[in-house]
Design a protein around this motif. Structure first.
Motif, PDB file in Angstrom:
ATOM      1  N   ALA A  50     -55.358 -34.806  -0.120  1.00  0.00           N
ATOM      2  CA  ALA A  50     -55.449 -33.740  -1.187  1.00  0.00           C
ATOM      3  C   ALA A  50     -55.872 -32.292  -0.713  1.00  0.00           C
ATOM      4  CB  ALA A  50     -56.073 -34.296  -2.158  1.00  0.00           C
ATOM      5  N   ASP A  51     -56.842 -32.330   0.489  1.00  0.00           N
ATOM      6  CA  ASP A  51     -57.277 -31.306   1.014  1.00  0.00           C
ATOM      7  C   ASP A  51     -56.565 -30.403   1.810  1.00  0.00           C
ATOM      8  OD1 ASP A  51     -60.109 -31.789  -0.330  1.00  0.00           O
ATOM      9  OD2 ASP A  51     -60.611 -32.707   1.367  1.00  0.00           O
ATOM     10  N   LEU A  52     -55.329 -31.014   2.364  1.00  0.00           N
ATOM     11  CA  LEU A  52     -54.547 -30.204   3.105  1.00  0.00           C
ATOM     12  C   LEU A  52     -53.155 -30.245   2.590  1.00  0.00           C
ATOM     13  CD1 LEU A  52     -55.174 -32.517   6.328  1.00  0.00           C
ATOM     14  CD2 LEU A  52     -55.896 -30.244   5.841  1.00  0.00           C
ATOM     15  N   ARG A  53     -52.534 -31.217   2.099  1.00  0.00           N
ATOM     16  CA  ARG A  53     -51.162 -31.007   1.600  1.00  0.00           C
ATOM     17  C   ARG A  53     -49.822 -30.120   2.043  1.00  0.00           C
ATOM     18  NH1 ARG A  53     -51.975 -30.131  -4.527  1.00  0.00           N
ATOM     19  NH2 ARG A  53     -49.916 -30.073  -4.583  1.00  0.00           N
ATOM     20  N   PHE A  54     -49.706 -30.463   3.425  1.00  0.00           N
ATOM     21  CA  PHE A  54     -48.792 -29.690   4.049  1.00  0.00           C
ATOM     22  C   PHE A  54     -47.429 -30.382   3.752  1.00  0.00           C
ATOM     23  CE2 PHE A  54     -52.308 -28.581   6.857  1.00  0.00           C
ATOM     24  CZ  PHE A  54     -52.125 -26.986   7.014  1.00  0.00           C
ATOM     25  N   GLU A  55     -46.840 -29.776   2.563  1.00  0.00           N
ATOM     26  CA  GLU A  55     -45.577 -30.211   1.968  1.00  0.00           C
ATOM     27  C   GLU A  55     -44.330 -29.964   2.739  1.00  0.00           C
ATOM     28  OE1 GLU A  55     -47.094 -27.650   0.445  1.00  0.00           O
ATOM     29  OE2 GLU A  55     -48.358 -28.559  -1.516  1.00  0.00           O
ATOM     30  N   GLU A  56     -44.361 -28.785   3.706  1.00  0.00           N
ATOM     31  CA  GLU A  56     -43.429 -28.428   4.337  1.00  0.00           C
ATOM     32  C   GLU A  56     -43.370 -28.379   5.722  1.00  0.00           C
ATOM     33  OE1 GLU A  56     -41.257 -25.209   2.862  1.00  0.00           O
ATOM     34  OE2 GLU A  56     -41.982 -25.093   0.996  1.00  0.00           O
ATOM     35  N   LEU A  57     -42.506 -29.132   6.578  1.00  0.00           N
ATOM     36  CA  LEU A  57     -42.345 -28.672   7.820  1.00  0.00           C
ATOM     37  C   LEU A  57     -41.281 -27.433   8.122  1.00  0.00           C
ATOM     38  CD1 LEU A  57     -42.344 -31.129  10.936  1.00  0.00           C
ATOM     39  CD2 LEU A  57     -40.442 -29.273  10.810  1.00  0.00           C
ATOM     40  N   ILE A  58     -41.735 -26.526   8.616  1.00  0.00           N
ATOM     41  CA  ILE A  58     -40.976 -25.308   8.674  1.00  0.00           C
ATOM     42  C   ILE A  58     -40.064 -25.310   9.858  1.00  0.00           C
ATOM     43  CG2 ILE A  58     -40.925 -22.768   8.732  1.00  0.00           C
ATOM     44  CD1 ILE A  58     -43.643 -22.878   7.420  1.00  0.00           C
ATOM     45  N   ASP A  59     -40.657 -25.825  11.190  1.00  0.00           N
ATOM     46  CA  ASP A  59     -39.987 -25.834  12.302  1.00  0.00           C
ATOM     47  C   ASP A  59     -40.506 -26.566  13.169  1.00  0.00           C
ATOM     48  OD1 ASP A  59     -38.430 -24.566  14.497  1.00  0.00           O
ATOM     49  OD2 ASP A  59     -39.857 -23.254  14.998  1.00  0.00           O
ATOM     50  N   LEU A  60     -39.629 -27.223  14.049  1.00  0.00           N
ATOM     51  CA  LEU A  60     -40.133 -28.024  15.413  1.00  0.00           C
ATOM     52  C   LEU A  60     -39.340 -27.597  16.731  1.00  0.00           C
ATOM     53  CD1 LEU A  60     -41.104 -31.676  15.595  1.00  0.00           C
ATOM     54  CD2 LEU A  60     -39.242 -30.694  17.144  1.00  0.00           C
ATOM     55  N   CYS A  61     -40.034 -27.347  17.880  1.00  0.00           N
ATOM     56  CA  CYS A  61     -39.188 -26.961  19.012  1.00  0.00           C
ATOM     57  C   CYS A  61     -39.990 -27.681  20.006  1.00  0.00           C
ATOM     58  CB  CYS A  61     -39.423 -25.448  19.011  1.00  0.00           C
ATOM     59  SG  CYS A  61     -41.203 -24.822  19.399  1.00  0.00           S
ATOM     60  N   GLY A  62     -39.224 -27.792  21.281  1.00  0.00           N
ATOM     61  CA  GLY A  62     -39.656 -28.390  22.624  1.00  0.00           C
ATOM     62  C   GLY A  62     -40.230 -27.204  23.297  1.00  0.00           C
ATOM     63  N   PRO A 108     -42.955 -39.771  18.965  1.00  0.00           N
ATOM     64  CA  PRO A 108     -42.384 -40.308  17.621  1.00  0.00           C
ATOM     65  C   PRO A 108     -41.772 -39.214  16.844  1.00  0.00           C
ATOM     66  CG  PRO A 108     -44.646 -40.960  18.014  1.00  0.00           C
ATOM     67  CD  PRO A 108     -44.443 -39.838  18.802  1.00  0.00           C
ATOM     68  N   SER A 109     -40.722 -39.816  16.061  1.00  0.00           N
ATOM     69  CA  SER A 109     -40.030 -39.044  15.157  1.00  0.00           C
ATOM     70  C   SER A 109     -40.831 -38.861  13.831  1.00  0.00           C
ATOM     71  CB  SER A 109     -38.523 -39.404  14.786  1.00  0.00           C
ATOM     72  OG  SER A 109     -38.002 -38.722  14.032  1.00  0.00           O
ATOM     73  N   VAL A 110     -40.705 -37.761  13.169  1.00  0.00           N
ATOM     74  CA  VAL A 110     -41.231 -37.417  12.019  1.00  0.00           C
ATOM     75  C   VAL A 110     -40.282 -37.005  10.784  1.00  0.00           C
ATOM     76  CG1 VAL A 110     -43.654 -36.621  12.532  1.00  0.00           C
ATOM     77  CG2 VAL A 110     -41.648 -35.167  12.226  1.00  0.00           C
ATOM     78  N   VAL A 111     -38.900 -37.632  11.309  1.00  0.00           N
ATOM     79  CA  VAL A 111     -38.163 -37.527  10.019  1.00  0.00           C
ATOM     80  C   VAL A 111     -38.140 -38.241   8.758  1.00  0.00           C
ATOM     81  CG1 VAL A 111     -36.399 -39.429  10.973  1.00  0.00           C
ATOM     82  CG2 VAL A 111     -35.450 -37.154  10.017  1.00  0.00           C
ATOM     83  N   ASP A 112     -38.780 -39.469   8.767  1.00  0.00           N
ATOM     84  CA  ASP A 112     -39.468 -40.150   7.681  1.00  0.00           C
ATOM     85  C   ASP A 112     -40.102 -39.604   6.926  1.00  0.00           C
ATOM     86  OD1 ASP A 112     -37.250 -42.076   8.442  1.00  0.00           O
ATOM     87  OD2 ASP A 112     -38.729 -43.308   9.208  1.00  0.00           O
ATOM     88  N   ILE A 113     -41.003 -38.538   7.483  1.00  0.00           N
ATOM     89  CA  ILE A 113     -42.109 -37.785   6.697  1.00  0.00           C
ATOM     90  C   ILE A 113     -41.601 -36.686   5.981  1.00  0.00           C
ATOM     91  CG2 ILE A 113     -44.259 -36.595   6.984  1.00  0.00           C
ATOM     92  CD1 ILE A 113     -44.952 -38.829   9.259  1.00  0.00           C
ATOM     93  N   TRP A 114     -40.991 -35.696   6.965  1.00  0.00           N
ATOM     94  CA  TRP A 114     -40.111 -34.507   6.733  1.00  0.00           C
ATOM     95  C   TRP A 114     -38.826 -34.809   6.982  1.00  0.00           C
ATOM     96  CZ3 TRP A 114     -44.891 -34.012   9.240  1.00  0.00           C
ATOM     97  CH2 TRP A 114     -46.222 -33.360   8.246  1.00  0.00           C
ATOM     98  N   PRO A 115     -38.058 -35.053   6.086  1.00  0.00           N
ATOM     99  CA  PRO A 115     -36.388 -34.915   6.380  1.00  0.00           C
ATOM    100  C   PRO A 115     -35.801 -33.817   7.174  1.00  0.00           C
ATOM    101  CG  PRO A 115     -36.835 -36.209   4.235  1.00  0.00           C
ATOM    102  CD  PRO A 115     -38.037 -35.323   4.721  1.00  0.00           C
ATOM    103  N   SER A 116     -36.353 -32.712   6.799  1.00  0.00           N
ATOM    104  CA  SER A 116     -35.894 -31.477   7.159  1.00  0.00           C
ATOM    105  C   SER A 116     -36.075 -31.283   8.742  1.00  0.00           C
ATOM    106  CB  SER A 116     -36.727 -30.371   6.682  1.00  0.00           C
ATOM    107  OG  SER A 116     -38.116 -30.283   6.762  1.00  0.00           O
ATOM    108  N   VAL A 117     -36.694 -32.248   9.413  1.00  0.00           N
ATOM    109  CA  VAL A 117     -36.929 -32.033  10.918  1.00  0.00           C
ATOM    110  C   VAL A 117     -35.711 -32.638  11.675  1.00  0.00           C
ATOM    111  CG1 VAL A 117     -38.182 -34.178  11.637  1.00  0.00           C
ATOM    112  CG2 VAL A 117     -38.733 -32.290  12.576  1.00  0.00           C
ATOM    113  N   ASN A 118     -34.957 -33.291  10.963  1.00  0.00           N
ATOM    114  CA  ASN A 118     -33.512 -33.864  11.628  1.00  0.00           C
ATOM    115  C   ASN A 118     -33.042 -32.895  12.823  1.00  0.00           C
ATOM    116  OD1 ASN A 118     -31.248 -35.273  12.390  1.00  0.00           O
ATOM    117  ND2 ASN A 118     -30.811 -35.754  10.314  1.00  0.00           N
ATOM    118  N   TRP A 119     -32.601 -31.956  12.310  1.00  0.00           N
ATOM    119  CA  TRP A 119     -31.654 -31.111  13.243  1.00  0.00           C
ATOM    120  C   TRP A 119     -32.773 -30.488  14.276  1.00  0.00           C
ATOM    121  CZ3 TRP A 119     -27.073 -27.837  11.128  1.00  0.00           C
ATOM    122  CH2 TRP A 119     -26.106 -28.908  10.821  1.00  0.00           C
TER     123      TRP A 119
END
Length: 198
Positions: A50-62, A108-119
């Motif tokens: 509740a104190d964080l609530r990062f609802e969106e993953l905007i980007d992931l890069c290597g 580990p993949s976080v696709v189950d947490i934020w589906p937007s990270v797929n691509w």
């Protein structure tokens, strides 16, 4: 009076505790480094607490750190860096996780947490060779299926390993070793000054 960054920093330390390997603030942005073994649980906390609530993953890069800091970097070579956004609290966070093995980088993949990270995870796999454990469709996304290597790695040759061309006799696309001659990549001004050439 505490600033917004100090409030975020305190909330992160409170929610994640010992899962944080390091926390830095630079240029008004907070970066946390999480170990690969704690990565999934920490990312769930970042989304759900509740104190964080990062609802969106905007980007992931290597990232390939092999030549970082003029080659003096002594840590792990590959990392996945995520950028998170909390709309509820109006703050951003950068999360870095290093792959423990340089030869076969796996996080580990976080696709189950934020589906937007797929691509984004597919892109990091394609360009850097970072494997995302638990990703259900990890395949190349930008390079050709027959492409050899990972072109954003620092040790990947500028001209590549193979080239593709259409062969009119075979009536199909073929791959062959690179036939491009290496060229001088040092700018002429530097070459002349350093090597006394004219």
């Amino acid at each position: 009076m505490t600033t917004k960054i100090e409030t975020l920093e305190a909330a992160l330390r409170n929610a994640l505790g010992s899962q944080i390997r390091s926390l830095t603030v630079a240029l008004g942005e907070v970066t946390v480094v999480i170990g690969a073994s704690e990565y999934l649980s920490a990312m769930r906390v970042l989304r759900d607490h509740a104190d964080l609530r990062f609802e969106e993953l905007i980007d992931l890069c290597g990232v390939d750190y092999s030549t970082y800091a003029d080659g003096t970097w002594e840590g792990p070579r590959f990392a996945a860096v995520s950028h998170l956004l909390s709309v509820a609290h109006n703050w951003r966070l950068r999360v870095r996780v290093f792959a423990p093995d340089d030869e076969l980088p796996v996080v580990p993949s976080v696709v189950d947490i934020w589906p937007s990270v797929n691509w984004y995870e597919r892109e990091a796999f394609d360009l850097f060779g970072i494997l995302f454990e638990g990703h259900n469709d990890l395949r190349r996304i930008l390079t050709d299926y027959g492409f050899i290597g990972h072109p954003f790695r620092k040790d990947f040759p500028v001209s590549g390993y193979v080239e593709m061309r259409y062969d009119p006799e075979q009536k199909r696309v073929i791959y062959q070793p690179v036939t491009i001659e290496p060229r001088e990549i040092i700018p002429r001004v530097i070459r002349e000054e350093k090597y006394g050439m004219k």
